[in-house]
Design a protein around this motif. Sequence first.
Motif, PDB file in Angstrom:
ATOM      1  N   GLY A  45     111.073  24.882  96.786  1.00 15.01           N
ATOM      2  CA  GLY A  45     111.082  25.270  98.203  1.00 15.01           C
ATOM      3  C   GLY A  45     109.725  25.839  98.593  1.00 15.01           C
ATOM      4  N   GLN A  46     109.590  27.160  98.453  1.00 13.95           N
ATOM      5  CA  GLN A  46     108.326  27.818  98.802  1.00 13.95           C
ATOM      6  C   GLN A  46     107.193  27.239  97.961  1.00 13.95           C
ATOM      7  OE1 GLN A  46     108.221  32.005  97.801  1.00 13.95           O
ATOM      8  NE2 GLN A  46     107.177  32.482  99.715  1.00 13.95           N
ATOM      9  N   GLY A  47     106.078  26.917  98.622  1.00 11.37           N
ATOM     10  CA  GLY A  47     104.987  26.261  97.906  1.00 11.37           C
ATOM     11  C   GLY A  47     104.095  27.244  97.174  1.00 11.37           C
ATOM     12  N   PHE A 133     105.710  22.079 112.257  1.00  6.89           N
ATOM     13  CA  PHE A 133     104.550  22.963 112.063  1.00  6.89           C
ATOM     14  C   PHE A 133     104.925  24.136 111.168  1.00  6.89           C
ATOM     15  CE2 PHE A 133     106.490  23.545 116.300  1.00  6.89           C
ATOM     16  CZ  PHE A 133     107.094  24.778 116.123  1.00  6.89           C
ATOM     17  N   TYR A 134     103.903  24.674 110.501  1.00  5.76           N
ATOM     18  CA  TYR A 134     104.055  25.847 109.636  1.00  5.76           C
ATOM     19  C   TYR A 134     104.677  26.975 110.457  1.00  5.76           C
ATOM     20  CZ  TYR A 134     102.754  29.401 106.267  1.00  5.76           C
ATOM     21  OH  TYR A 134     102.788  30.416 105.360  1.00  5.76           O
ATOM     22  N   ASP A 135     105.645  27.660 109.876  1.00  5.43           N
ATOM     23  CA  ASP A 135     106.507  28.537 110.689  1.00  5.43           C
ATOM     24  C   ASP A 135     105.770  29.657 111.424  1.00  5.43           C
ATOM     25  OD1 ASP A 135     106.029  30.033 108.398  1.00  5.43           O
ATOM     26  OD2 ASP A 135     108.095  30.752 108.201  1.00  5.43           O
ATOM     27  N   HIS A 182      98.483  18.085 106.226  1.00  5.86           N
ATOM     28  CA  HIS A 182      99.574  18.688 106.980  1.00  5.86           C
ATOM     29  C   HIS A 182     100.750  19.162 106.116  1.00  5.86           C
ATOM     30  CE1 HIS A 182     103.108  18.457 109.782  1.00  5.86           C
ATOM     31  NE2 HIS A 182     102.261  19.135 110.528  1.00  5.86           N
ATOM     32  N   ASN A 183     101.108  20.410 106.328  1.00  3.31           N
ATOM     33  CA  ASN A 183     102.346  20.976 105.804  1.00  3.31           C
ATOM     34  C   ASN A 183     103.353  20.957 106.954  1.00  3.31           C
ATOM     35  OD1 ASN A 183     104.386  22.589 104.742  1.00  3.31           O
ATOM     36  ND2 ASN A 183     103.172  24.474 104.707  1.00  3.31           N
ATOM     37  N   PRO A 184     104.552  20.444 106.816  1.00  4.68           N
ATOM     38  CA  PRO A 184     105.268  20.096 105.589  1.00  4.68           C
ATOM     39  C   PRO A 184     105.222  18.626 105.191  1.00  4.68           C
ATOM     40  CG  PRO A 184     106.812  20.103 107.411  1.00  4.68           C
ATOM     41  CD  PRO A 184     105.463  20.492 107.980  1.00  4.68           C
ATOM     42  N   VAL A 213      94.008  24.607 104.787  1.00  4.26           N
ATOM     43  CA  VAL A 213      94.274  25.248 103.489  1.00  4.26           C
ATOM     44  C   VAL A 213      94.510  24.231 102.370  1.00  4.26           C
ATOM     45  CG1 VAL A 213      95.155  27.393 104.502  1.00  4.26           C
ATOM     46  CG2 VAL A 213      96.766  25.617 103.832  1.00  4.26           C
ATOM     47  N   TYR A 214      94.842  22.986 102.729  1.00  6.30           N
ATOM     48  CA  TYR A 214      95.040  21.945 101.698  1.00  6.30           C
ATOM     49  C   TYR A 214      93.822  21.025 101.564  1.00  6.30           C
ATOM     50  CZ  TYR A 214      99.727  23.761 101.949  1.00  6.30           C
ATOM     51  OH  TYR A 214     100.799  24.620 101.925  1.00  6.30           O
ATOM     52  N   GLU A 215      92.644  21.501 101.989  1.00 10.23           N
ATOM     53  CA  GLU A 215      91.446  20.646 102.029  1.00 10.23           C
ATOM     54  C   GLU A 215      91.117  20.014 100.682  1.00 10.23           C
ATOM     55  OE1 GLU A 215      87.777  22.943 102.794  1.00 10.23           O
ATOM     56  OE2 GLU A 215      88.867  24.734 102.189  1.00 10.23           O
ATOM     57  N   GLY A 243      94.066  30.247  98.400  1.00 10.34           N
ATOM     58  CA  GLY A 243      95.395  30.245  97.783  1.00 10.34           C
ATOM     59  C   GLY A 243      95.764  28.937  97.112  1.00 10.34           C
ATOM     60  N   LYS A 244      95.626  27.828  97.853  1.00 10.15           N
ATOM     61  CA  LYS A 244      96.075  26.541  97.331  1.00 10.15           C
ATOM     62  C   LYS A 244      95.054  25.951  96.361  1.00 10.15           C
ATOM     63  CE  LYS A 244      99.024  27.642  99.918  1.00 10.15           C
ATOM     64  NZ  LYS A 244      99.584  27.584 101.181  1.00 10.15           N
ATOM     65  N   THR A 245      93.775  26.016  96.751  1.00  9.26           N
ATOM     66  CA  THR A 245      92.725  25.395  95.945  1.00  9.26           C
ATOM     67  C   THR A 245      92.642  26.017  94.553  1.00  9.26           C
ATOM     68  OG1 THR A 245      91.495  24.932  97.944  1.00  9.26           O
ATOM     69  CG2 THR A 245      90.249  24.867  95.901  1.00  9.26           C
ATOM     70  N   TYR A 328     100.922  20.046  98.707  1.00 12.06           N
ATOM     71  CA  TYR A 328     101.939  20.293  97.683  1.00 12.06           C
ATOM     72  C   TYR A 328     103.228  19.509  97.948  1.00 12.06           C
ATOM     73  CZ  TYR A 328      99.723  24.785  96.203  1.00 12.06           C
ATOM     74  OH  TYR A 328      98.905  25.774  95.708  1.00 12.06           O
ATOM     75  N   PHE A 329     103.372  18.864  99.124  1.00 12.28           N
ATOM     76  CA  PHE A 329     104.726  18.563  99.598  1.00 12.28           C
ATOM     77  C   PHE A 329     105.064  17.086  99.728  1.00 12.28           C
ATOM     78  CE2 PHE A 329     103.171  22.536 101.599  1.00 12.28           C
ATOM     79  CZ  PHE A 329     103.898  23.405 100.797  1.00 12.28           C
ATOM     80  N   THR A 330     106.373  16.785  99.521  1.00 11.09           N
ATOM     81  CA  THR A 330     106.918  15.449  99.756  1.00 11.09           C
ATOM     82  C   THR A 330     108.185  15.605 100.590  1.00 11.09           C
ATOM     83  OG1 THR A 330     106.079  14.604  97.659  1.00 11.09           O
ATOM     84  CG2 THR A 330     107.910  13.394  98.656  1.00 11.09           C
ATOM     85  N   VAL A 372     114.117  16.770 104.206  1.00 16.57           N
ATOM     86  CA  VAL A 372     113.956  17.942 103.333  1.00 16.57           C
ATOM     87  C   VAL A 372     112.582  17.888 102.681  1.00 16.57           C
ATOM     88  CG1 VAL A 372     114.815  19.107 101.253  1.00 16.57           C
ATOM     89  CG2 VAL A 372     116.445  18.089 102.870  1.00 16.57           C
ATOM     90  N   ARG A 373     111.918  19.053 102.642  1.00 17.42           N
ATOM     91  CA  ARG A 373     110.614  19.145 101.980  1.00 17.42           C
ATOM     92  C   ARG A 373     110.788  19.695 100.562  1.00 17.42           C
ATOM     93  NH1 ARG A 373     106.167  23.789 103.117  1.00 17.42           N
ATOM     94  NH2 ARG A 373     107.411  24.741 101.467  1.00 17.42           N
ATOM     95  N   PHE A 374     110.192  18.982  99.591  1.00 15.17           N
ATOM     96  CA  PHE A 374     110.172  19.457  98.205  1.00 15.17           C
ATOM     97  C   PHE A 374     108.723  19.690  97.796  1.00 15.17           C
ATOM     98  CE2 PHE A 374     114.124  17.039  98.540  1.00 15.17           C
ATOM     99  CZ  PHE A 374     115.027  17.881  97.916  1.00 15.17           C
TER     100      PHE A 374
HETATM  101  N1  GLN Z   1     102.823  28.063 102.659  1.00 16.57           N
HETATM  102  C1  GLN Z   1     103.924  28.101 101.758  1.00 16.57           C
HETATM  103  C2  GLN Z   1     104.874  26.970 102.065  1.00 16.57           C
HETATM  104  O1  GLN Z   1     104.763  26.300 103.073  1.00 16.57           O
HETATM  105  C3  GLN Z   1     104.702  29.397 101.781  1.00 16.57           C
HETATM  106  C4  GLN Z   1     104.279  30.457 102.672  1.00 16.57           C
HETATM  107  C5  GLN Z   1     105.267  31.566 102.871  1.00 16.57           C
HETATM  108  O2  GLN Z   1     106.092  31.864 102.021  1.00 16.57           O
HETATM  109  N2  GLN Z   1     105.213  32.153 104.025  1.00 16.57           N
HETATM  110  O3  GLN Z   1     105.753  26.776 101.282  1.00 16.57           O
END
Ligand code: GLN
Length: 398
Positions: A45-47, A133-135, A182-184, A213-215, A243-245, A328-330, A372-374
């Motif tokens: 779930g959480q990335g 979009f990211y929450d 793009h997340n998600p 952030v995913y550059e 964080g991600k890199t 990170y996401f699919t 669903v995002r994994f």
């Molecule tokens: N960016 C991470 C994600 O999309 C988590 C960020 C958060 O927990 N707020 O999973």
Amino acid sequence: MTTSSGPWRRAADAAGLLSERGDVAPTIFAEMSALAAATGAINLGQGFPDEDPPAEVLAEAREAIARGENQYPPGRGAVGLREAIARHQAHHYGIAVDPDREVLVTAGATEALSATLLALVEPGDEVVVFEPFYDAYAAIIALAGAQLVPVPLEWPDFQPDLDRLADAVGDRTRAILVNDPHNPTGAVFSPDVRELIVRLAERHDALIVTDEVYEHLVFDGSHTPIASLPGARERTVSISSGGKTFRATGWKIGWLTAPQDLVTAVQTVKQYLTFTGGAPFQPAVARGLGLPDAFFEETARDMGRKASVLGDGLRAAGFAISPPSATYFTVADVDDDAVAFCRALPERAGVVGIPLTAFSSAAHRERYATLVRFAACKRIEVLEEAADRLAQLRGSTR
Ligand code: GLN
Ligand code: PMP
């Protein structure tokens, strides 16, 4: 959770983030990570990665603590980190930024986004955002008193329709907020989309705020920052984080680069949010930004391999997926109500995912109702175990 009051509660309400009881609910990431912990399920779930940052980066943080870099860094960020950010932009993208005037270090990309929107957007302004979009985006835009104008990204390729994008931007648009990669969805925007964003911003005198952030997690090829396009730099605030890199999501070292007047405006807000932070992690991230190209290439390749393992597992479990180009996401189509599916999945299969409805405005939840995002940012053996567990769903009633 005890509800907050005042501006945040009003903002959460405007952003459609209140629970049915009227509370400001925990974020979907917190809710799903708690569910994973309670059930022992694999948390896709959480990335956040389950592997450490690079050894040099960890060593630099330890050494910085030992050297005594434990007090407030300068408000704009440690000089060494600002210089490393400037060198990184020049080396990877050919973008020249002045480390003294055009860089601001922040508490993660989240603070960079918050401070930017709170500094530059007026109540009543419109902010164009690609949906899902990211929450945090909806909450921050609402806190600024602005109006979120969504441009939908649709299954399966999640590229915006150019006409819809053009229709969304107008003279009330103060900013176009672009999360690319793009997340998600794991999508990387096409050159056409990026160019149109710049043309529209010029035509309507809007700012461009990027979330990159995913550059360094683009599987094939490299990332193109919007600020590198002709005409973009002078109206763009480019945001990223370590964080991600560097697999260090808990360090919360982020930054933005922008023309001097924009950086100064954003700093006036940032100085009263956190003022400054993360002293020993700033030199550590500076060290990471200067790692050889091979590190960045291998990081992206590794994430691509992980995404393939996850994607194969999801397909074997009988789900259609949108193969990601980055992040990170699919996203999988579970052909069921995604919220109910995700609530039940830890018990049914010992895996956690996030429903895409958590990334959309209330009016558009229907569009993402079965998606669903994994997250693939886990060790290969963990992804294989998750795939085995998901495969058991095949044949059971979904
Ligand atoms: N960016 C991470 C994600 O999309 C988590 C960020 C958060 O927990 N707020 O999973
Ligand atoms: N933007 C996007 C698109 C994200 O996925 C995240 C989550 N990590 C953030 C911003 C927040 O970044 P940070 O942890 O650096 O605040």
